[in-house]
Design an enzyme around this catalytic site. Structure first.
Site, PDB file in Angstrom:
ATOM      1  N   SER A 145      -7.893   2.609  -1.042  1.00  0.00           N
ATOM      2  CA  SER A 145      -8.961   3.324  -0.843  1.00  0.00           C
ATOM      3  C   SER A 145      -8.864   4.553  -0.456  1.00  0.00           C
ATOM      4  CB  SER A 145      -9.845   2.629   0.265  1.00  0.00           C
ATOM      5  OG  SER A 145      -9.454   2.631   1.230  1.00  0.00           O
ATOM      6  N   GLU A 146      -7.763   4.922   0.226  1.00  0.00           N
ATOM      7  CA  GLU A 146      -7.263   6.205   0.599  1.00  0.00           C
ATOM      8  C   GLU A 146      -5.729   6.255   0.782  1.00  0.00           C
ATOM      9  OE1 GLU A 146     -11.268   6.548   1.626  1.00  0.00           O
ATOM     10  OE2 GLU A 146     -10.036   5.183   2.504  1.00  0.00           O
ATOM     11  N   THR A 147      -5.182   7.490   0.434  1.00  0.00           N
ATOM     12  CA  THR A 147      -3.816   7.902   0.762  1.00  0.00           C
ATOM     13  C   THR A 147      -3.856   9.155   1.402  1.00  0.00           C
ATOM     14  OG1 THR A 147      -3.107   6.354  -0.975  1.00  0.00           O
ATOM     15  CG2 THR A 147      -1.640   8.361  -0.401  1.00  0.00           C
ATOM     16  N   HIS A 176     -10.859   5.811   8.687  1.00  0.00           N
ATOM     17  CA  HIS A 176      -9.813   5.118   8.764  1.00  0.00           C
ATOM     18  C   HIS A 176      -8.601   5.944   8.526  1.00  0.00           C
ATOM     19  CE1 HIS A 176      -8.912   3.443   4.672  1.00  0.00           C
ATOM     20  NE2 HIS A 176      -7.906   3.009   5.192  1.00  0.00           N
TER      21      HIS A 176
END
Length: 278
Positions: free
Chosen positions: A46-48, A77
């Site tokens: 979902s995120e990097t 997060h």
């Protein structure tokens, strides 16, 4: 190509694989925007995030946050997970609080009983949605009018629309139609019933993203929900939110108010350490 230190962490959980995963590339100065975006697309999380040297004197580090398709000015997060990775790699804050520089500005982070917490950023949009927007969201989530007891724009950057439902059961029963939602970002929340749901949390949260998926545990959404619920007297100044239940996760988000600041906290555990060539 160059070698970079790499972490993959699980956020809002003390148990690996039960929170929300995050990929973190440390010392990422010199990487191009294109390389960052391509790597984030490749990890397909979902995120990097990418940790860089700060440009503002007050900051301890600078953070850039990418989804598989775009860059975000702020996300919860990734903020906690990246801070955990920075500290784990030997980062030493300049003051009592850790200060993160990102596109949304300076974000304060502090240690809290073994976990980390960030100060919720201000809302950039609030107030009630128009009836057409509300009907569109309810249709995409197959919600009846009697199930929804509140609706607010709770946008602190990502664009969240919040819906307050009557019960945890109503939240967990939702099966979103992403085609109907047409790119909306919707956060759902409802109180737990002690008699029916136990005492493991106070509220149940779900997050449906504009990419057509459900996010396991969402810091930015919980931050904006807390500003709405606490500010309206619908929640106490301190509570625990559960998220990720329908996805087989056991995310727990700690919320508390300290003066005018709402803090959003949780545990972070490291799952993978190593190097990546980019």
């Amino acid at each position: 190509m160059k070698q970079f230190e790499y972490r993959q962490v699980d956020v809002f959980s003390t148990t690996p694989l039960m929170g929300n995963p995050l990929a973190v590339v440390l010392g990422a100065d010199g990487l191009s925007d294109e390389t960052m975006a391509r790597f984030a697309n490749w990890t397909n999380l979902s995120e990097t995030t990418f940790l860089l040297t700060p440009t503002m004197a007050q900051a301890d580090y600078r953070l850039r946050i990418f989804t598989p398709s775009n860059e975000l000015p702020f996300a919860g997060h990734p903020t906690l997970g990246s801070c955990h990775a920075w500290l784990d790699a030997g980062g030493i804050p300049k003051g009592g609080d850790i200060v993160q520089e990102c596109a949304a500005g300076l974000i304060r982070i502090r240690r809290n009983d073994g976990g980390l917490a960030f100060a919720a950023p201000p809302l950039v949009r609030s107030g009630s949605p128009d009836q057409a927007t509300l009907r569109h969201a309810m249709d995409g989530l197959s919600l009846r009018p009697d199930q929804v007891i509140g609706a607010q724009w709770i946008d602190n950057g990502p664009g969240w629309l919040g819906l307050l439902l009557k019960s945890r059961a109503d939240v967990l029963a939702i099966q979103p139609d992403y085609a109907k939602l047409a790119g909306s970002k919707i956060g759902i929340v409802a109180p737990w019933s002690r008699s029916e749901d136990g005492d493991g949390a106070d509220f149940e949260v779900r997050a449906f993203t504009s990419e057509g998926r459900e996010d396991p545990v969402t810091g930015s959404l919980n931050a904006s929900i807390a500003m709405w619920l606490i500010g309206s007297g619908l929640a106490p100044p301190s509570y625990v939110a559960a998220q990720g239940t329908r996805l087989g996760r056991a995310g727990r988000v700690q919320i508390w108010q300290d003066g005018d600041t709402i803090w959003v906290g949780g545990e972070v555990v490291t799952c993978i350490t190593g190097q990546v060539w980019l």
